[in-house]
Each structure stands twice: as C-alpha cells, then as structure tokens.
Design a protein around this motif. Structure first.
Motif, PDB file in Angstrom:
ATOM      1  N   MET A   1      14.227  36.352  41.630  1.00 33.81           N
ATOM      2  CA  MET A   1      15.337  35.583  41.135  1.00 33.81           C
ATOM      3  C   MET A   1      16.637  36.184  41.669  1.00 33.81           C
ATOM      4  N   ALA A   2      17.514  35.353  42.169  1.00 32.90           N
ATOM      5  CA  ALA A   2      18.791  35.807  42.721  1.00 32.90           C
ATOM      6  C   ALA A   2      19.688  36.339  41.617  1.00 32.90           C
ATOM      7  N   ARG A   3      20.423  37.374  41.938  1.00 36.18           N
ATOM      8  CA  ARG A   3      21.410  37.914  41.009  1.00 36.18           C
ATOM      9  C   ARG A   3      22.589  36.968  40.921  1.00 36.18           C
ATOM     10  N   ARG A   4      23.160  36.861  39.728  1.00 35.02           N
ATOM     11  CA  ARG A   4      24.323  35.999  39.500  1.00 35.02           C
ATOM     12  C   ARG A   4      25.563  36.871  39.376  1.00 35.02           C
ATOM     13  N   ILE A   5      26.534  36.610  40.238  1.00 27.83           N
ATOM     14  CA  ILE A   5      27.773  37.381  40.217  1.00 27.83           C
ATOM     15  C   ILE A   5      28.937  36.414  40.045  1.00 27.83           C
ATOM     16  N   VAL A   6      29.760  36.682  39.042  1.00 27.59           N
ATOM     17  CA  VAL A   6      30.889  35.832  38.695  1.00 27.59           C
ATOM     18  C   VAL A   6      32.184  36.533  39.078  1.00 27.59           C
ATOM     19  N   GLY A   7      33.067  35.774  39.719  1.00 27.24           N
ATOM     20  CA  GLY A   7      34.395  36.266  40.044  1.00 27.24           C
ATOM     21  C   GLY A   7      35.422  35.656  39.119  1.00 27.24           C
ATOM     22  N   ILE A   8      36.363  36.491  38.680  1.00 26.18           N
ATOM     23  CA  ILE A   8      37.459  36.056  37.815  1.00 26.18           C
ATOM     24  C   ILE A   8      38.741  36.596  38.431  1.00 26.18           C
ATOM     25  N   GLY A   9      39.696  35.719  38.720  1.00 25.09           N
ATOM     26  CA  GLY A   9      40.973  36.273  39.150  1.00 25.09           C
ATOM     27  C   GLY A   9      41.745  35.437  40.131  1.00 25.09           C
ATOM     28  N   GLY A  10      42.890  35.988  40.471  1.00 29.60           N
ATOM     29  CA  GLY A  10      43.806  35.321  41.363  1.00 29.60           C
ATOM     30  C   GLY A  10      45.134  35.107  40.669  1.00 29.60           C
ATOM     31  N   THR A  11      45.923  34.246  41.235  1.00 36.93           N
ATOM     32  CA  THR A  11      47.231  33.912  40.670  1.00 36.93           C
ATOM     33  C   THR A  11      47.364  32.399  40.631  1.00 36.93           C
ATOM     34  N   LEU A  12      48.504  31.935  40.196  1.00 37.71           N
ATOM     35  CA  LEU A  12      48.745  30.495  40.176  1.00 37.71           C
ATOM     36  C   LEU A  12      48.941  29.942  41.583  1.00 37.71           C
ATOM     37  N   ARG A  13      49.195  30.824  42.525  1.00 34.89           N
ATOM     38  CA  ARG A  13      49.390  30.412  43.918  1.00 34.89           C
ATOM     39  C   ARG A  13      48.026  30.255  44.586  1.00 34.89           C
ATOM     40  N   ALA A  14      47.796  29.099  45.183  1.00 32.50           N
ATOM     41  CA  ALA A  14      46.542  28.882  45.911  1.00 32.50           C
ATOM     42  C   ALA A  14      46.432  29.897  47.045  1.00 32.50           C
ATOM     43  N   ASN A  15      45.250  30.381  47.279  1.00 30.66           N
ATOM     44  CA  ASN A  15      44.967  31.346  48.339  1.00 30.66           C
ATOM     45  C   ASN A  15      45.760  32.631  48.198  1.00 30.66           C
ATOM     46  N   SER A  16      45.933  33.100  46.966  1.00 37.98           N
ATOM     47  CA  SER A  16      46.577  34.395  46.759  1.00 37.98           C
ATOM     48  C   SER A  16      45.694  35.485  47.354  1.00 37.98           C
ATOM     49  N   SER A  17      46.294  36.597  47.717  1.00 35.80           N
ATOM     50  CA  SER A  17      45.518  37.664  48.348  1.00 35.80           C
ATOM     51  C   SER A  17      44.465  38.225  47.399  1.00 35.80           C
ATOM     52  N   SER A  18      44.765  38.313  46.110  1.00 38.12           N
ATOM     53  CA  SER A  18      43.755  38.831  45.181  1.00 38.12           C
ATOM     54  C   SER A  18      42.561  37.880  45.086  1.00 38.12           C
ATOM     55  N   GLU A  19      42.835  36.583  45.065  1.00 44.46           N
ATOM     56  CA  GLU A  19      41.733  35.626  44.999  1.00 44.46           C
ATOM     57  C   GLU A  19      40.941  35.591  46.307  1.00 44.46           C
ATOM     58  N   LEU A  20      41.632  35.672  47.436  1.00 40.11           N
ATOM     59  CA  LEU A  20      40.930  35.698  48.728  1.00 40.11           C
ATOM     60  C   LEU A  20      40.013  36.914  48.823  1.00 40.11           C
ATOM     61  N   LEU A  21      40.474  38.047  48.329  1.00 36.48           N
ATOM     62  CA  LEU A  21      39.627  39.246  48.343  1.00 36.48           C
ATOM     63  C   LEU A  21      38.414  39.070  47.434  1.00 36.48           C
ATOM     64  N   ALA A  22      38.619  38.505  46.247  1.00 39.17           N
ATOM     65  CA  ALA A  22      37.481  38.268  45.348  1.00 39.17           C
ATOM     66  C   ALA A  22      36.485  37.312  45.983  1.00 39.17           C
ATOM     67  N   ARG A  23      36.990  36.270  46.592  1.00 44.44           N
ATOM     68  CA  ARG A  23      36.088  35.318  47.261  1.00 44.44           C
ATOM     69  C   ARG A  23      35.343  35.985  48.418  1.00 44.44           C
ATOM     70  N   ALA A  24      36.000  36.912  49.116  1.00 45.19           N
ATOM     71  CA  ALA A  24      35.340  37.627  50.214  1.00 45.19           C
ATOM     72  C   ALA A  24      34.207  38.508  49.682  1.00 45.19           C
ATOM     73  N   VAL A  25      34.446  39.204  48.563  1.00 41.24           N
ATOM     74  CA  VAL A  25      33.381  40.017  47.965  1.00 41.24           C
ATOM     75  C   VAL A  25      32.227  39.118  47.528  1.00 41.24           C
ATOM     76  N   LEU A  26      32.541  37.997  46.883  1.00 39.64           N
ATOM     77  CA  LEU A  26      31.479  37.075  46.457  1.00 39.64           C
ATOM     78  C   LEU A  26      30.711  36.523  47.653  1.00 39.64           C
ATOM     79  N   ALA A  27      31.409  36.219  48.745  1.00 40.74           N
ATOM     80  CA  ALA A  27      30.736  35.705  49.944  1.00 40.74           C
ATOM     81  C   ALA A  27      29.776  36.750  50.512  1.00 40.74           C
TER      82      ALA A  27
END
Length: 188
Positions: A1-27
């Motif tokens: 069974m695949a592990r489930r990993i949830v990302g939480i974060g970012g800012t109100l600005r689309a494509n914020s650097s914190s959110e892009l980094l979280a998405r990169a870790v999730l990817a």
C-alpha cells in the motif's frame, strides 16, 4: 500500500516559494511511490477561523482533518512572517485540534517535513525553529532535514516554477527521502 503524504502550506499568493517547495517535496515523494495531497495557500485561505467552541466544521475543514487523519507523513510549509508561521498555516494547524481524541493524537509518531521561505536568513531560521516547536507540541517528528530558503538571496525557481538550483533540489530530495524512510518504518 502506498504511503499517504499530505502537504499543508503556502501563502495567499499563487505559486509562492513556500508552496512551490512543498509541492516539490510531494512530487519527489510521489516519484518514490507515495500518494500525495496538497492543501495550498489559496485552499487554506478558504478555511473559516478555527473556533474550538463551535464543533461544526465546514466541508473544507472536514476535508483537511480527514486527510491528515489518513496521512502517514506531513509536509508543512510557511513563509517566515515576523519570526512565526503565517496566519493561514497556523489556522490550519489549530484546526487539527479536532484530532486530540483520536487513537493517533495529533501527529503522534508521524514524520513531518518542515519548509520555510523568508526574506532573510534570520527570519527563516527563527521561523523554522518555531515550526519545529509546534510540531513537537503536536507529537510529530520533524525530519532532520528542514528547508529554509532565503527568498532575497536565493532564486531557485525557473519561470515555470520548477527548481533550477541544484542545492535546493538536493534539500528537497533529502527531505522527501527522510519522509519516505521514516514513514516506511514499522509501526510500534
């Protein structure tokens, strides 16, 4: 069974650097075999303010709590605002008080990757330490590799939002590997 990993974060600005980094870790976690889900800044902004006196939850609040309950690991990303986490991230974390009565209370035994993007090294370091304290208080296990980005000095993203800085890509890979290794550890 695949592990489930949830990302939480970012800012109100689309494509914020914190959110892009979280998405990169999730990817990277997905590349390593995980199922991932991201609750980015715009989604977090839609959450009503957490009120412990009001037991009713919006569908968006219930969705976030359910995803965290089902998760094997988390990634939390925030901008560094005055040495602390952003309001939308803090509100999401406060909402997870709903898990206090669960068999797994809060983040008990869960690896949590932490990411901060701030306008300076001091703000990044202080905010990363604050986020570690929050995760410890919620019984989580911050990964040894935390990511702190100085958004003034570091420009790790290309025009399409992909990471072009090799050192930042390496930090993302290490955090993803730690999340997967710790998430794959046998349950006690």
């Amino acid at each position: 069974m695949a592990r489930r990993i949830v990302g939480i974060g970012g800012t109100l600005r689309a494509n914020s650097s914190s959110e892009l980094l979280a998405r990169a870790v999730l990817a990277e976690c997905a590349r390593l075999g995980a199922e991932t889900r991201m609750f980015g800044g715009p989604a977090l902004a839609e959450l009503p303010h957490f009120n412990p006196e009001a037991p009713g939850r919006s569908p968006e609040q219930a969705e976030l709590v359910a995803a965290v309950r089902a998760a094997d690991a988390l990634v939390i990303a925030t901008p560094g605002y005055h040495g602390g986490v952003s309001g939308v991230v803090k509100n999401a974390l406060d909402l997870l008080e709903d898990t206090r009565g669960d068999a797994r209370v809060y983040f008990d035994g869960m690896p949590v990757g932490l990411i901060v993007s701030a306008a300076g090294w001091q703000a990044g370091g202080v905010t990363l330490a604050a986020l570690r304290g929050i995760v410890h208080a919620m019984r989580g296990w911050p990964t040894p590799a935390g990511i702190a980005l100085n958004s003034i000095e570091q420009k790790p993203f290309g025009p399409d939002g992909t990471i072009v800085d090799a050192s930042v890509a390496q930090m993302v890979a290490v955090q993803a590997q730690q999340l997967m290794a710790f998430a794959l550890a046998p349950a006690a």
